[in-house]
Design an enzyme around this catalytic site. Structure first.
Site, short mmCIF file in Angstrom:
data_model
loop_
_atom_site.label_atom_id
_atom_site.label_comp_id
_atom_site.label_asym_id
_atom_site.label_seq_id
_atom_site.Cartn_x
_atom_site.Cartn_y
_atom_site.Cartn_z
N ARG A 169 7.27 -5.25 -17.10
CA ARG A 169 5.96 -5.30 -16.91
C ARG A 169 4.93 -4.86 -18.21
NH1 ARG A 169 3.45 -4.82 -11.93
NH2 ARG A 169 1.99 -3.34 -12.59
N ARG A 173 4.61 -4.86 -28.62
CA ARG A 173 3.92 -5.50 -29.68
C ARG A 173 4.12 -4.78 -31.10
NH1 ARG A 173 -0.97 -4.74 -26.75
NH2 ARG A 173 -0.90 -6.25 -24.91
N ARG A 246 7.53 4.26 -2.21
CA ARG A 246 7.25 5.41 -3.00
C ARG A 246 5.72 5.74 -2.66
NH1 ARG A 246 9.53 9.32 -4.66
NH2 ARG A 246 8.82 10.25 -6.66
N ARG A 277 -0.35 10.61 -13.99
CA ARG A 277 -1.33 10.44 -14.58
C ARG A 277 -2.55 11.12 -14.42
NH1 ARG A 277 -0.77 4.14 -13.50
NH2 ARG A 277 -0.45 4.10 -11.25
N GLU A 297 -2.42 12.26 -10.14
CA GLU A 297 -1.55 11.23 -9.57
C GLU A 297 -0.45 11.83 -9.48
OE1 GLU A 297 -2.33 6.99 -10.09
OE2 GLU A 297 -0.05 6.45 -9.61
N TYR A 345 5.92 -6.39 -5.38
CA TYR A 345 5.10 -5.26 -6.56
C TYR A 345 4.20 -6.30 -7.05
CZ TYR A 345 4.78 -1.62 -10.11
OH TYR A 345 4.28 -0.67 -11.01
N ASP A 347 0.25 -7.70 -8.15
CA ASP A 347 -1.00 -7.20 -8.85
C ASP A 347 -2.07 -7.76 -8.03
OD1 ASP A 347 -0.31 -5.28 -10.73
OD2 ASP A 347 0.29 -6.85 -12.31
P1 FAD Z 1 -3.29 -3.43 0.70
O1 FAD Z 1 -4.35 -3.30 -0.32
O2 FAD Z 1 -2.30 -2.50 0.88
O3 FAD Z 1 -3.75 -3.82 2.06
C1 FAD Z 1 -3.28 -3.93 3.23
C2 FAD Z 1 -4.19 -3.44 4.38
O4 FAD Z 1 -3.65 -3.47 5.66
C3 FAD Z 1 -4.70 -1.57 4.16
O5 FAD Z 1 -6.01 -1.52 4.08
C4 FAD Z 1 -3.89 -1.13 5.26
O6 FAD Z 1 -4.70 -0.03 5.58
C5 FAD Z 1 -3.94 -2.41 6.22
N1 FAD Z 1 -2.98 -2.18 7.35
C6 FAD Z 1 -1.57 -1.86 7.29
N2 FAD Z 1 -0.93 -1.78 8.46
C7 FAD Z 1 -1.94 -2.07 9.38
C8 FAD Z 1 -1.69 -2.12 10.67
N3 FAD Z 1 -0.71 -1.93 11.36
N4 FAD Z 1 -3.08 -2.33 11.52
C9 FAD Z 1 -4.17 -2.64 10.84
N5 FAD Z 1 -4.16 -2.40 9.46
C10 FAD Z 1 -3.22 -2.34 8.72
N6 FAD Z 1 -2.97 -4.21 -9.19
C11 FAD Z 1 -3.80 -4.61 -10.16
O7 FAD Z 1 -3.80 -5.92 -10.48
N7 FAD Z 1 -4.10 -3.74 -11.34
C12 FAD Z 1 -3.99 -2.62 -11.29
O8 FAD Z 1 -4.35 -1.75 -11.95
C13 FAD Z 1 -3.30 -1.99 -10.01
N8 FAD Z 1 -2.92 -0.69 -9.94
C14 FAD Z 1 -2.43 -0.21 -8.75
C15 FAD Z 1 -2.39 1.03 -8.74
C16 FAD Z 1 -1.68 1.85 -7.83
C17 FAD Z 1 -1.52 3.25 -7.35
C18 FAD Z 1 -1.35 0.88 -6.61
C19 FAD Z 1 -0.53 1.48 -5.23
C20 FAD Z 1 -1.36 -0.37 -6.47
C21 FAD Z 1 -2.04 -1.01 -7.85
N9 FAD Z 1 -2.15 -2.23 -8.04
C22 FAD Z 1 -2.75 -2.74 -9.07
C23 FAD Z 1 -1.75 -3.37 -6.81
C24 FAD Z 1 -3.01 -3.73 -5.62
O9 FAD Z 1 -3.33 -2.48 -5.12
C25 FAD Z 1 -2.50 -4.75 -4.87
O10 FAD Z 1 -1.85 -6.03 -5.22
C26 FAD Z 1 -3.48 -5.23 -3.73
O11 FAD Z 1 -4.47 -4.10 -3.60
C27 FAD Z 1 -2.59 -5.73 -2.67
O12 FAD Z 1 -3.38 -6.20 -1.61
P2 FAD Z 1 -2.83 -6.37 -0.13
O13 FAD Z 1 -4.20 -6.80 0.68
O14 FAD Z 1 -1.75 -7.00 -0.10
O15 FAD Z 1 -2.53 -4.82 0.48
N1 UDP Z 2 6.16 3.41 -17.68
C1 UDP Z 2 6.67 4.42 -18.38
N2 UDP Z 2 5.88 5.35 -19.22
C2 UDP Z 2 4.39 4.83 -19.21
C3 UDP Z 2 4.13 4.07 -18.45
C4 UDP Z 2 4.98 3.33 -17.59
O1 UDP Z 2 7.90 4.73 -18.61
O2 UDP Z 2 3.95 5.77 -19.60
C5 UDP Z 2 6.97 2.67 -16.84
C6 UDP Z 2 7.37 3.06 -15.43
O3 UDP Z 2 8.85 2.91 -14.86
C7 UDP Z 2 6.62 2.36 -14.51
C8 UDP Z 2 6.55 0.93 -15.31
O4 UDP Z 2 6.69 1.11 -16.56
O5 UDP Z 2 6.84 2.25 -13.16
C9 UDP Z 2 5.13 0.00 -14.98
O6 UDP Z 2 4.26 0.78 -15.50
P1 UDP Z 2 2.75 0.22 -14.74
O7 UDP Z 2 1.64 0.82 -15.54
O8 UDP Z 2 2.76 -1.24 -14.90
O9 UDP Z 2 2.92 0.79 -13.30
P2 UDP Z 2 1.82 1.09 -12.29
O10 UDP Z 2 0.23 0.77 -12.82
O11 UDP Z 2 1.92 -0.38 -11.40
O12 UDP Z 2 2.29 2.06 -11.47
#
Ligand code: FAD
Ligand code: UDP
Length: 364
Positions: A169, A173, A246, A277, A297, A345, A347
């Protein structure tokens, strides 16, 4: 009678709901949490949007998806450029010429290439796991200082037991460019992600605080179809076993400071520090408030019933997911979509694209 009962108000559910309603369908959204938005939800404190479920930066290369989100909210020009902190030494991310010069004192791209070539020589075959993939991409020094500790605490497993794709991911560069993403479009919604979700769900009936899996009998027959975006194994009451996720724990603090760390995201890459982080939320929106909020986090082991943050896409879980997927395919009148139901996984842009495809296939 509703046309669609949508379980989950994250991006998948909200985009599906918006498009279905626009096409004259009657929809009801159920949400287990007490607020809508899924993981992109923000809480506003002292005019700072706190990313409650981890830092979210919108980025995409797909112009259609960029135009789609921009019809609901304007995006600012934030560019994610996290800094890695390894035992107090600071390195730019992603791995680029700034990282290489700091690490090796080299000056030119050719010097960096030779250094990495020399260090990756230990990997002779196609990388089989994350460790081999990482060494083969950036060499041993970067693997040891910036990848191994971070990854092992993030995933709670050794890098040799993790799939190679996770590390692919990250861009590598040979230019002085700290932009964490290669995508053409990037930013944070002006005023926060809630604006996007509120615009998608405008005029739609939403019930929060309802877990569909616990109150399924009550909603039986209420709609022609169900769109389920929760965990797929929970839908089937874990009858084939539990998929692993996780977990994360967030610790947020208010600090009487204007600027705590000078960057929105600082990664702590050594194993000994328990969090991965620290997010300083105001920097996502170039905030000038007199105070600041920071969130540590912590990766955590996940137990059923807790928020499932990341699917653990190793072979064992993928096999189990395939079996659940077969059950899902046979489930009449239910569409499974989104990060949890597809155990992917994704985005944000991927989820929006997937929801749009799904709803368009439905509505033809
Ligand atoms: P979710 O946002 O998980 O929504 C699912 C919803 O369903 C939740 O509100 C949940 O409460 C609800 N639900 C689940 N089970 C039930 C049930 N039985 N009854 C009623 N409701 C229920 N993506 C990016 O593009 N850029 C980023 O920088 C980025 N950072 C991230 C950082 C973290 C820590 C995490 C965990 C994810 C990140 N993502 C990021 C990914 C992004 O969060 C997801 O792609 C997106 O939010 C997924 O949307 P979704 O609707 O599939 O799931
Ligand atoms: N990663 C790492 N060091 C860093 C940042 C990321 O080793 O400083 C690795 C780690 O395995 C992570 C993966 O790169 O799970 C993807 O990172 P990303 O920032 O895309 O993860 P997310 O924001 O989805 O947690």
């Amino acid at each position: 009678m509703y046309d669609y009962l949508i379980v989950g108000s994250g991006l998948f559910g909200s985009v599906f709901a918006y498009e279905a309603r626009k096409n004259g369908k009657k929809v009801l959204v159920l949400e287990r949490r007490l607020h809508v938005g899924g993981n992109v939800y923000c809480e506003k404190l002292e005019n700072i949007n706190i990313h409650k479920y981890g830092a979210h930066i919108f980025h995409t290369s797909d112009k259609k998806i960029w135009d789609y989100v921009n019809q609901f909210v304007e995006f600012n020009n934030y560019v994610n450029s996290p800094v890695a902190n390894y035992k107090g030494e600071l390195y730019n991310l992603p791995f680029n010429m700034n990282t290489f010069t700091k690490l090796w004192g080299i000056v030119t791209p050719n010097e960096a290439i030779s250094k990495i070539e020399e260090q990756r020589a230990v990997i002779k075959e196609e990388p089989k796991n994350l460790e081999e993939q990482a060494i083969s991409l950036v060499g041993m020094d970067i693997y040891r200082k910036l990848i191994k500790g971070y990854t092992e605490k993030q995933w709670g497993r050794s890098c040799t037991e993790l799939p190679a794709f996770i590390i692919k991911r990250l861009p590598v560069r040979y230019t002085f460019d700290n932009n964490y993403f290669n995508d053409r479009y990037q930013g944070i919604p002006v005023g926060g992600y809630n604006k996007l979700i509120d615009a998608l769900l405008d005029g739609i009936e939403v019930r929060t605080g309802v877990d569909y899996n616990e109150s399924r009998a009550e909603y039986e027959g209420i709609a022609q179809k169900v769109v389920y975006t929760g965990p797929v194994d929970a839908y089937f009451d874990y009858k084939l076993g539990q998929l692993e996720y996780r977990g994360l724990r967030f610790e947020t603090e208010r600090l009487e400071e204007v600027n705590h760390q000078g960057v929105a995201v600082m990664n702590y890459t050594e194993r000994e520090i328990p969090y991965t982080r620290i997010i300083e939320h105001k920097h996502f929106e170039f905030g000038t408030q007199p105070v600041t909020y920071v969130t540590k986090e912590y990766p955590a082991n996940w137990q059923p019933g807790e928020e499932a943050y990341y699917p653990v896409n190793n072979e064992c879980n993928q096999n189990l997911y395939r079996q659940y997927k077969a059950l899902a395919n046979d489930e009449n009148g239910v569409i499974f979509g989104g990060r949890l139901a597809e155990y992917k996984y994704y985005d944000m842009d991927d989820v929006i694209a997937s929801a749009l495809k799904c709803v368009n296939d439905e509505l033809v």
